[in-house]
Design an enzyme around this catalytic site. Structure first.
Site, PDB file in Angstrom:
ATOM      1  N   PHE A 156       0.816  -1.224   0.000  1.00 35.83           N
ATOM      2  CA  PHE A 156       0.000   0.000   0.000  1.00 35.83           C
ATOM      3  C   PHE A 156       0.845   1.269   0.000  1.00 35.83           C
ATOM      4  O   PHE A 156       0.364   2.333   0.369  1.00 35.83           O
ATOM      5  CB  PHE A 156      -0.934   0.002   1.215  1.00 35.83           C
ATOM      6  CG  PHE A 156      -1.828  -1.202   1.271  1.00 35.83           C
ATOM      7  CD1 PHE A 156      -2.931  -1.297   0.431  1.00 35.83           C
ATOM      8  CD2 PHE A 156      -1.548  -2.261   2.126  1.00 35.83           C
ATOM      9  CE1 PHE A 156      -3.750  -2.418   0.454  1.00 35.83           C
ATOM     10  CE2 PHE A 156      -2.361  -3.389   2.153  1.00 35.83           C
ATOM     11  CZ  PHE A 156      -3.462  -3.468   1.321  1.00 35.83           C
ATOM     12  N   CYS A 271      -0.986   4.122 -10.529  1.00 33.72           N
ATOM     13  CA  CYS A 271      -1.798   3.197  -9.727  1.00 33.72           C
ATOM     14  C   CYS A 271      -3.290   3.499  -9.753  1.00 33.72           C
ATOM     15  O   CYS A 271      -4.084   2.696 -10.229  1.00 33.72           O
ATOM     16  CB  CYS A 271      -1.291   3.192  -8.297  1.00 33.72           C
ATOM     17  SG  CYS A 271       0.446   2.747  -8.205  1.00 33.72           S
TER      18      CYS A 271
HETATM   19  C1  UGA Z   1      -1.652   5.238  -4.429  1.00 29.13           C
HETATM   20  C2  UGA Z   1      -2.253   4.868  -3.068  1.00 29.13           C
HETATM   21  O1  UGA Z   1      -2.455   6.062  -2.297  1.00 29.13           O
HETATM   22  C3  UGA Z   1      -1.325   3.924  -2.296  1.00 29.13           C
HETATM   23  O2  UGA Z   1      -1.934   3.535  -1.067  1.00 29.13           O
HETATM   24  C4  UGA Z   1      -1.069   2.690  -3.169  1.00 29.13           C
HETATM   25  O3  UGA Z   1      -0.205   1.756  -2.535  1.00 29.13           O
HETATM   26  C5  UGA Z   1      -0.436   3.135  -4.482  1.00 29.13           C
HETATM   27  O4  UGA Z   1      -1.355   4.030  -5.153  1.00 29.13           O
HETATM   28  C6  UGA Z   1      -0.201   1.910  -5.321  1.00 29.13           C
HETATM   29  O5  UGA Z   1      -1.176   1.265  -5.728  1.00 29.13           O
HETATM   30  O6  UGA Z   1       0.959   1.538  -5.509  1.00 29.13           O
HETATM   31  P1  UGA Z   1       0.209   6.958  -5.268  1.00 29.13           P
HETATM   32  O7  UGA Z   1      -0.190   6.558  -6.652  1.00 29.13           O
HETATM   33  O8  UGA Z   1       1.652   7.002  -4.912  1.00 29.13           O
HETATM   34  O9  UGA Z   1      -0.453   5.954  -4.186  1.00 29.13           O
HETATM   35  O10 UGA Z   1      -0.373   8.399  -5.025  1.00 29.13           O
HETATM   36  P2  UGA Z   1      -1.453   9.120  -4.113  1.00 29.13           P
HETATM   37  O11 UGA Z   1      -0.753   9.881  -3.068  1.00 29.13           O
HETATM   38  O12 UGA Z   1      -2.542   8.229  -3.712  1.00 29.13           O
HETATM   39  O13 UGA Z   1      -2.008  10.186  -5.168  1.00 29.13           O
HETATM   40  C7  UGA Z   1      -2.651   9.752  -6.365  1.00 29.13           C
HETATM   41  C8  UGA Z   1      -3.143  10.921  -7.178  1.00 29.13           C
HETATM   42  O14 UGA Z   1      -4.254  11.543  -6.543  1.00 29.13           O
HETATM   43  C9  UGA Z   1      -2.118  12.037  -7.409  1.00 29.13           C
HETATM   44  O15 UGA Z   1      -2.197  12.460  -8.751  1.00 29.13           O
HETATM   45  C10 UGA Z   1      -2.561  13.131  -6.472  1.00 29.13           C
HETATM   46  O16 UGA Z   1      -2.185  14.409  -6.888  1.00 29.13           O
HETATM   47  C11 UGA Z   1      -4.070  12.947  -6.491  1.00 29.13           C
HETATM   48  N1  UGA Z   1      -4.734  13.459  -5.286  1.00 29.13           N
HETATM   49  C12 UGA Z   1      -4.420  12.954  -4.062  1.00 29.13           C
HETATM   50  C13 UGA Z   1      -5.704  14.435  -5.407  1.00 29.13           C
HETATM   51  O17 UGA Z   1      -6.018  14.908  -6.518  1.00 29.13           O
HETATM   52  N2  UGA Z   1      -6.340  14.886  -4.274  1.00 29.13           N
HETATM   53  C14 UGA Z   1      -6.041  14.396  -3.046  1.00 29.13           C
HETATM   54  O18 UGA Z   1      -6.650  14.846  -2.064  1.00 29.13           O
HETATM   55  C15 UGA Z   1      -5.051  13.410  -2.940  1.00 29.13           C
END
Ligand code: UGA
Length: 444
Positions: A156, A271
């Site tokens: 995760f 992801c």
């Molecule tokens: C995500 C999950 O959060 C992890 O728990 C998971 O392990 C991982 O995918 C995976 O499957 O390997 P990640 O892709 O690193 O992690 O990024 P996040 O921090 O979840 O952000 C994802 C996207 O959502 C980004 O583009 C971010 O800018 C966007 N985001 C995030 C928003 O637009 N609003 C938010 O409030 C949070």
């Protein structure tokens, strides 16, 4: 007692982080990477991606000899007692579901070389049913006399927080078929369980299918939260409300929670978008597509944010995009990484460029990867420099340095004072005080 010998099969982002962290916990680790460029970097103790703290940890353990890398499955089979499968499962080129061929290749290649009583542990994100298939393959291809068992232990970790999330996860999930496999995983992860932030890290022991589904449903739920707040942001705009204050207010309800309620240009990365689509596709294969049609909406709302941002940019310019000079702050899909896979920032910059704008992008870490993905756009070496003669500045990835930029210096170099904050984190009032037309998404 000699430390457990463990392998990490596949040393991309997940595998390199896992390998370094397991060495940090005191295990003897052998990473398997078949890409010669990545292998060469890893052997020098350098990570194939930018991740805070990872290079330093890799270098330290490579130097101590506790962490080694190879491209030989034979060596891995002879060495490892516990093997972790950390291979990528990208979206299939036909767009239908996740491509599990790398995982399958790894199992097929490793199995004939296994020795002793190995535990093979899948960490990759896979469509439900894959683990059972891999267990059957393992049984079929493992040499006689070798007792191999498979477990599924989804990961995760978030990019930019990979080391911390690996060593101090919110929870561990063990998909197993025997008490013996559970016991081995509990022993192996004992240091992680003990490191739990609020007491011991919770462990959920379950079957393969549940373990596989936990991962894709977690990511789909996170994506749903983001699309929900982005849809609400549009309502806020027409109603004259502020989505940031709204998210704060609903987020205080701990049944809802404030995390992943950041409204803006939407989610990207390797992801969330992929897992959402793969989960929907798999539900369809299992004959229950209709109940998961919600996920199609989540994806559509996310795609809409990108076009909506392009239209807002056009509206702010008050003219056609052709020839307009636009500065784009940020290229990575989120701060803290150089990963540009499915990045909203780059997708929006790319669309503006395609429609005739002169786009200049700056990202503190992702300039190289962005340039490789979109070579025809211009790239600047600094946030202020990117804004020279700009008619519009777009803030697309919320790196801390954009919040700290000197507004006066930017004001001096632009042609027109127009700012769109696509992440809703800048102090818009400070910009307005300097004579800028500044707006966010879902707030006035
Ligand atoms: C995500 C999950 O959060 C992890 O728990 C998971 O392990 C991982 O995918 C995976 O499957 O390997 P990640 O892709 O690193 O992690 O990024 P996040 O921090 O979840 O952000 C994802 C996207 O959502 C980004 O583009 C971010 O800018 C966007 N985001 C995030 C928003 O637009 N609003 C938010 O409030 C949070």
């Amino acid at each position: 007692m000699a430390p457990v010998r463990t392998t990490t099969i596949g040393c991309g982002y997940l595998g390199a982080t896992h390998a370094a962290c397991m060495a940090e916990l005191g295990y003897d680790v052998l990473g398997v990477e078949v890409d010669p460029d990545k292998l060469a970097m890893l052997r020098e103790g350098r990570a194939p991606v930018y991740e805070a703290g990872l290079d330093e940890m890799l270098a330290r353990h490579v130097a101590s000899g506790r962490l080694r890398f190879t491209d030989s499955y034979e060596e891995a089979g002879a060495f490892g007692e516990i093997h972790f499968l950390c291979l990528g499962t990208p979206q299939r080129s036909d767009g239908l579901g996740a491509d599990t061929s790398q995982v399958e290749y790894a199992v097929r290649t490793l199995a004939p070389h296994l020795t002793g009583s190995p535990l093979v542990v899948g960490k990759s994100t896979v469509p439900v049913g894959t683990a059972a298939r891999m267990a059957a393959l393992l049984t079929e291809l493992t040499p006689s006399g070798v007792e191999a068992e498979l477990a599924w232990n989804p990961e995760f970790l978030r990019e930019a927080h990979g080391v911390d999330d690996t060593l101090r996860p919110d929870r561990l999930v063990f998909g197993v078929r025997s008490d013996a496999a559970e016991k081995r995983l509990r022993e192996f992860y004992a240091p992680v369980i003990d490191l739990g932030v609020n007491g011991a890290t919770p462990v959920v022991v379950t079957d393969y299918a549940t373990a596989e589904l936990v991962k894709v449903t977690a990511n789909s739920f996170l994506a749903t939260k983001i699309s929900f707040i982005n849809a609400v942001a549009e309502v806020c705009e027409v109603a004259g409300a502020d989505v940031v204050a709204l998210a704060d207010a609903i987020g205080y309800d701990d049944r809802i929670g404030r995390k992943m309620l950041g409204a803006g240009v939407g989610f990207g990365g390797g992801c969330l978008p992929k897992d959402l689509r793969a989960f929907q596709h798999r539900a369809g294969e299992l004959g229950v597509e209709d109940v998961m049609s919600l996920l199609g909406e989540v994806d559509a709302i996310n795609a809409h944010q990108r076009e909506r941002t392009v239209q807002i940019a056009k509206g702010m310019l008050g003219r056609s995009l052709r020839g307009a000079r636009i500065a784009v702050w940020g290229a990575a899909f989120k701060p803290g990484t150089d990963d540009v896979r499915d990045s909203p920032a780059l997708a929006i910059a790319g669309q503006l460029h395609l429609r005739g704008a002169q786009v200049t992008v700056f990202d503190p870490k992702a300039g190289r990867t962005a340039r490789a993905a979109y070579p025809t756009m211009s790239y600047a070496e600094g946030a202020v420099e990117a804004c020279r003669d700009a008619d519009l500045v777009l803030h697309m990835t919320e790196w801390p340095e954009f919040r700290e930029v000197d507004v006066d210096r930017v004001t001096e170099v632009v042609a027109h004072r127009r700012l769109l904050d696509g992440r809703n984190v800048l102090d818009l009032q400070a910009w307005r005080n300097a004579g800028w037309t500044a707006r966010g998404l879902g707030r006035l």
